[in-house]
Structures are given as C-alpha cells and as structure tokens.
Design a protein around this motif. Structure first.
Motif, PDB file in Angstrom:
ATOM      1  N   CYS A 131      38.549  40.553  47.780  1.00  0.00           N
ATOM      2  CA  CYS A 131      38.200  39.046  47.389  1.00  0.00           C
ATOM      3  C   CYS A 131      39.015  38.092  49.216  1.00  0.00           C
ATOM      4  O   CYS A 131      39.872  38.595  49.493  1.00  0.00           O
ATOM      5  N   CYS A 185      37.060  39.038  41.416  1.00  0.00           N
ATOM      6  CA  CYS A 185      38.309  39.395  41.894  1.00  0.00           C
ATOM      7  C   CYS A 185      39.052  39.271  39.857  1.00  0.00           C
ATOM      8  O   CYS A 185      38.586  38.184  40.107  1.00  0.00           O
ATOM      9  N   CYS A 236      42.319  37.207  40.660  1.00  0.00           N
ATOM     10  CA  CYS A 236      42.180  35.110  40.545  1.00  0.00           C
ATOM     11  C   CYS A 236      41.121  34.735  40.466  1.00  0.00           C
ATOM     12  O   CYS A 236      41.086  33.682  39.973  1.00  0.00           O
TER      13      CYS A 236
HETATM   14 ZN   LIG Z   1      40.465  36.886  43.802  1.00  0.00          ZN
END
Ligand SMILES: [Zn+2]
Ligand SMILES: [Zn+2]
Length: 729
Positions: free
Chosen positions: A445, A463, A466
């Motif tokens: 990421c 990801c 997040c």
């Molecule tokens: Zn992330």
C-alpha cells in the motif's frame, strides 16, 4: 438527589466540544435541574451540553453567559453521569468525548414535531420495476422500523419520486406520525421453550440474580446449540417482570435479524435495535424511548451500552470473547468490561455468554468474582463433532493447491450423502500477497506498511489496513516487467476456484463479509445455505458467529496454524476459540459432525488442546503461562501509540517519554519501547509504540496521567492510550 438551580444561579456545563473542562453559565429562565440537557452559547455557536453541577463562583457574574434553553429530553441520570466519569477515568478519555458517546442520536436539540413516515401498503404496484422492488424489499425486511422519505429512498437506493409513485398506487402508505412512539409491549408472561434439566437450573439461577435487584456477573458457558439463548431470555423475562430494562449486546449486525425473530417468538413483539444499520430517525426514537421507559429491551452493538436507560436491570454480552467488543478507534473501551462496570453502578445483573470464554472472564470465574453456569448438553441427539488433524507433512499436494487429498475425500463423501461441507479459511480476498516473478517485488500500500490483497471479485488490490484500493497493474511497479505479477498464498476467493475445479458438480457458496453489497444480501445467502441451497460453503470467520446450518456435517480448516504465527499474546487463545467455534458448526441436526484440521504442527499444544476437547486443561495451561509472564489477566498493559507524518518526530517523542519514566517506575511498572509499531505506517502516518506493563493492583491510570502530563504534542503529532489493549498493531 439532583440539585435544582434557580434562574440566574451558576451552573457548570459539560459540552460535547473539544474543551476538556466544565464551563460556567447562568441558569436559564425557569431554572434547571442538575443533569438537564441544555443548549449553550460557545463563542459564536450554540452547542449541546449537560448541567453537571454548581458553577464556579470566583469571577465576575456580568461576564457569564446564560444557558439558552433546556432541551425537551429526559435529564441525564446520576448513574449515567457516574458511568461516563468512570469510563473516562479508566480509559483516560476526556469527558467531552464521553458525552459524545452518550448522545449519538440525531436531532436531540430539535423540538418534537409531526412528520410523515412510510410503511408497506396493501396494494401491489401495477408494474414492478427494479427500483420499486427495492423499496418494497426494504419495507418488508424492516417492517418494525420508521422511515422518513429521505431515509427510505436512500436505503433502497432510489429517488424519492419512486417512493411517491408507490404511495399513489397504495403500495406504500404515508402517515402523519408524532415522533418517537414507544416500542410495542413485550409479553414476559408468555412461557418460553421447554428447558432441559441443566438449562432450567441455569435459568433459575439467572432469574434469582435478577430478582435480587443487585449487581452480579455470571459466565454462562455453553457450546453452540446448548440453549444458551433460551436460558438468558428467561433472565430477560424476569427483568421485564421486575419492570426494569434489559440490554443484549451481539458481536455482529448480521446476527440481529435471527435474534430478533427469537425474541419475537418468545415475547410477541420485537425489541428496540441499536447499531450502525439503524436509520437516524429510528436511533433518535430508541434513545428517547430508552430514557423515558418506552423501550423494555434493546439489542445492539457495543455502543448501546451508552444509551440513557431509565432503569437497566440486566445486560447480556453474547459471544463475550468476540474481538468486536473492543472499540479500536476514538474512545478505546471494551464493551464487555464496561458492561460489568455499568451493571455494578446500576445494581444490574451481567451475563457473559460464550462457548469459548475469554481468558479474562474464565479467570474471573475461577477467582470467584463471577458466578459460572455450564450448559453441557445440546438440544436433540447431536453431539459435539469429532475432531482430527490432517498432517500436511504427509499429504501429497502440488504447489498452489491447499485442499489435501484426505480432506477432499471426506468432502466428497458428505456431498454424496446429501450433506454440506464447510471449507474454512480466515482470509478474505483472492491472495494475501502479489509478487513479481521477475524481481521479487511485493505490491504494498502507498500509505501503509502493509501488502495489498488481491480481490478478484472486486477486480482490485485492497489494503486491509486503510481500505485503499487500486486496479491490478499490468506491469510490475518496481522493474516494469509485464505479465510477471503472480498471486501467492490462498484467500477464500482462491479457495472457491480450487473447490470448483476439485468438485465440478457441487453447488458452492462463499461467505465473506466483503462479497456482499448489503447486510440484506448477506442474510439472503445465509438463508439459502441454511435451506440446503449449497453443497460446499467456503467461509471466513463470519461463519464462526452463530449461524445455524442444519445440513452441515463436515468442517475442513484449511490452515489451522494461521493464527498461531503472530506474536500476539492472545494468539493461542484466539486460535483455540475460533477453531472450536467453527468446528461447532458441524453436526447440529441429527447427524453427528466431523472437523478436520489441516496443520503442519499437529503436536503444537494448542492444536492438541483443540483436538482433545479438554477446554479446562487449555485454559489452565494458558492461565499459568500468562501468570508467569505477568500479563493479562494477571498483570496490566497499556499501549501508547505515537503517530506523525515524520518518523523522527514520533520516535523522538517516544524516546523522551521512555526516559521520563519516573511515574511509571514508581508504581512498580515498566516501559518497553519506543519501537516502530508492527504496522509501522498507516495512512501516511508513521507509528511508534510503547508498552507499559504493570502489576495487577498498581494504580496504572494515575501513573499514566502523571507521566503523560509532561508531553507536549506539537504540530501534527498524535498520541493515543489503549488500556487493556486487545491488538498490538
Ligand atoms: Zn493502506
Ligand atoms: Zn518486478
């Protein structure tokens, strides 16, 4: 007894704004009670607050501003104020954040008014469009809920003219309704299901507790199908008979509809619901009715614990071991632990129900702090599944294949009998890692220190830290070689591919929370499976959470070692709980079940404990290890996370804190770190962790407060304190 303040008298007000102190105002025209919800001026704005007590006397009265008005909602009760204060003290949370947690209902500052609400009508629409169908579906599935025009249109994903059109046809009814009607009466005198011997004994003990009108906590331990829910619903019935309110916390929204049905069967009506899937209009109604006594029972997510109950007599925390009871952002609290606190303040009984309790709860029961009730027998002839390991070192498997021949044979056998098999893998997506076969680069990421997970269903890399997504690149981002990116390792989506190839004739259903656009779609899939609409189910941990699949007789755990690899102090406990829960899915009908665990370390003590079914043995061994290490529940931990856009800034602050450890050392505690957090970067912020380890009885919060008071949070540096951390990312 609450104090009354005459007009013009000085009152201190706690507001929901980011000022961590009480503000002094003059009481409004007509005066006000302590606990009253009020609107006060703050700078150029009006904000909501609660009259917390007498105001400060020191300064010039002419400079004081007056409370604008008292809101038309029941005042905060003294027990609630005490609860918020003590949770704030325990979690080191400023009181204004605590007040926000307790007022998460919209429109509390609005005067009551009439407005239109929408319900299912009696006519069928002349022409059924997809949009119309969706509106009717929403109204059917949430028939007890009140919708405004805007909420209904939003929930169904249609324009408001679609709803208006259905009103004209009589398929939807529009009615004038006063806001916030009480919930239908729950008939607690109706008899429940017939109980077996140990169920009746447990129910009797819980009823006695509720009848005593005092605080008490009970671990209600029972495997899936042991009648746990029926037993604690008896305690709910007793609580309602006493004229008090009951709260049942569930770990996941997807479980509520099944549970609502059971409550309706038992008490003749549905209780109030509180979770993120409930409309704002309904939330406001629940908040008020709980405060006014117009709701006898609430089922909800952890934040329901902060509802303003008029008189709460019982709190049930179902699946009390579940991680989701720990809030991991904002106010970091454990709803399980805070339930016990709330019960102790309100003279309420607290029931912690689980087949595989947390070690904390088990230890509290061992120490005699909690009562313990065990349900041993399952309903009907089904018994706990037999468990066996498959030693993967002995299995002949080509690369990129994860279902061993032994497991495949077993699955085939069940399908041929017309039964269902579950393939369990606790990993969402297609593959956990995407690697370049030319240069070895792993796609990560851009904002976090985490690898991107391929989700073929979404056609993107995601990801899991997040939530950032991006399309799968054509060329390697590092060496620019094309067509060299390859998936490594399995996720459930990849298992679905392997299952389709291995069992081409089988009907396959995948259960993973991210594959469904709505809770309704997920529910439909679960119902389809329960009705026998699939031969093989492939699932993540979502299947461990109490869904009932009567035809399921075989569970195959793809990677029983997965949870054991972490350095987390709860790794063993979680693996034990998860695999026991998943295995418990098998054989709930009249056929006994089998659970097969694929493992590379069949001699691992946790795997052996799972197999032998010697749960007490497992808990005792785990307890003595933790006791020796002085970690929870036999010691205390606090996690400190410092984050900043700049790594040095975070590290410097961490180092300064570690050097100034006087207040921590004074109570016999130790500071570890600073060290980069296991996930060293999230959303572009670098993260540094410190860990404080203290003896069980040390005054940890006082020491932490003293220690952290010296911190000067300059610029964009943030610091958060996690008391009793559950995860260590
Ligand atoms: Zn992330
Ligand atoms: Zn490359």
């Amino acid at each position: 007894m609450a104090e009354f303040f005459d007009e013009g008298g000085r009152v201190s007000v706690l507001t929901t704004q980011g000022i961590d102190r009480l503000l002094t105002y003059r009481a409004p025209e007509g005066g006000c009670w302590e606990g009253a919800f009020v609107e006060v001026p703050l700078g150029p704005r009006m904000v909501m607050g609660v009259v917390w007590g007498p105001g400060e006397q020191g300064f010039d009265a002419s400079k004081l501003r007056a409370v604008i008005r008292v809101l038309d909602v029941p005042p905060m009760r003294a027990e609630m104020a005490e609860f918020l204060t003590r949770v704030g003290d325990y979690t080191l949370t400023p009181m204004n954040f605590m007040l926000r947690l307790a007022t998460r209902a919209p429109g509390l500052t609005n005067p009551p008014s009439m407005r239109k609400i929408y319900r299912l009508g009696h006519n069928e629409p002349d022409r059924k469009t997809e949009a119309r169908e969706r509106v009717l579906e929403v109204l059917e599935s949430q028939a007890h809920s009140a919708f405004t025009l805007k909420e209904l249109a939003e929930e169904a994903g249609v324009t408001s003219s679609v709803v208006k059109g259905l009103v004209k046809l009589g398929a939807v009814e529009e009615e004038e309704s006063p806001r916030d009607l009480p919930f239908p009466h729950l008939d607690y005198t109706a008899p429940g299901k017939a109980l077996t011997g140990d169920q009746a004994a447990a129910a009797g003990a819980l009823r006695d507790g509720v009848r005593s009108g005092t605080f008490g906590a009970t671990l209600l331990r029972g495997v899936t199908g042991s009648g746990k829910t029926e037993v604690y619903l008896e305690a709910v019935a007793e609580c309602l008979a006493q004229g008090r309110q009951a709260l049942v916390l569930l770990p996941e929204i997807a479980l509520t509809s099944e549970f609502l049905k059971r409550v309706e069967e038992r008490f003749g009506a549905k209780p109030a619901e509180w979770h993120s899937g409930v409309t704002m209009t309904e939330r406001r109604r629940v908040w008020r009715m709980v405060a006014e006594g117009g709701a006898q029972m609430v089922i909800g997510a952890r934040s329901a614990l902060f509802l303003p109950f008029r008189d709460i007599g019982l709190i049930v925390v179902d699946e009390e071991h579940d991680n989701s009871y720990k809030q991991e952002d904002g106010v970091l609290y454990s709803a399980r632990d805070m339930s016990v606190l709330r019960g102790s303040i309100n003279g309420a009984q607290v029931v912690l129900a689980s087949a595989t309790p947390s070690l904390e709860t088990w230890a509290n029961a061992q120490a005699g702090k909690y009562n313990r009730l065990d349900l041993t027998s399952r309903f009907g002839p089904a018994v706990l599944p037999e468990m066996r390991t498959i030693d993967m070192r002995q299995e002949d498997l080509p690369g990129n294949r994860w279902i061993s021949p032994t497991l495949a044979t077993a699955v085939r056998g069940r399908i041929d009998e017309g039964e269902q098999a579950l393939i369990f893998l606790n990993r969402r997506g297609y593959a956990p890692v995407t690697v370049c076969r030319a240069c070895g680069h792993q796609i990560g990421c851009d904002h976090c220190d985490a690898r991107m997970v391929e989700h073929r269903f979404l056609k993107r890399l995601v990801c899991h830290q997040c939530g950032e997504t991006k399309p799968m690149p054509e060329a390697c981002p590092s060496c620019e070689a094309e067509g060299k990116l390859a998936p490594v390792g399995p996720g459930v989506e990849r298992m679905a591919e392997e299952v389709a190839e291995t069992f081409p004739d089988a009907r396959v259903a995948v259960l993973s929370s991210d594959l469904f656009a709505s809770a309704r779609a997920l529910k439909a899939q679960i119902e389809l499976i329960a009705a026998g609409g699939a031969d093989i189910i492939i699932g993540t941990q979502i299947v461990a959470k109490g869904h009932n699949f009567p035809k399921l007789t075989l569970v195959g755990v793809i990677d029983a070692d997965l949870g054991l690899q972490g350095s987390d102090l709860r790794a063993a406990e979680r693996t034990f709980q998860l695999i026991r829960q998943v295995a418990g899915r098998a054989g709930r009908g009249d056929v006994s079940g089998l659970a097969l665990l694929q493992t590379f370390q069949p001699e691992h003590p946790v795997i052996r404990a799972i197999l032998s079914g010697d749960e007490e043995g497992f808990w005792k061994a785990e307890a003595s290890e933790r006791q020796a290490a002085g970690v929870p529940p036999y010691g205390r931990l606090a996690g400190i996370v410092i984050s900043a856009p700049d790594l040095d800034a975070a590290m410097n602050l961490g180092t300064a804190l570690a050097r100034a450890d006087g207040p921590i050392v004074q109570i016999g505690a130790q500071v570890f770190g600073p060290a980069p957090a296991p996930i060293a970067r999230i959303r572009g912020r670098h993260r540094v962790r410190l860990l404080v380890k203290a003896p069980k009885t040390a005054p940890l919060q006082t020491a932490l407060r003293k220690w952290l008071a010296s911190v000067d949070l300059r610029g964009d540096i943030r610091l958060s304190v996690d008391i009793d951390p559950q995860s260590f990312y």
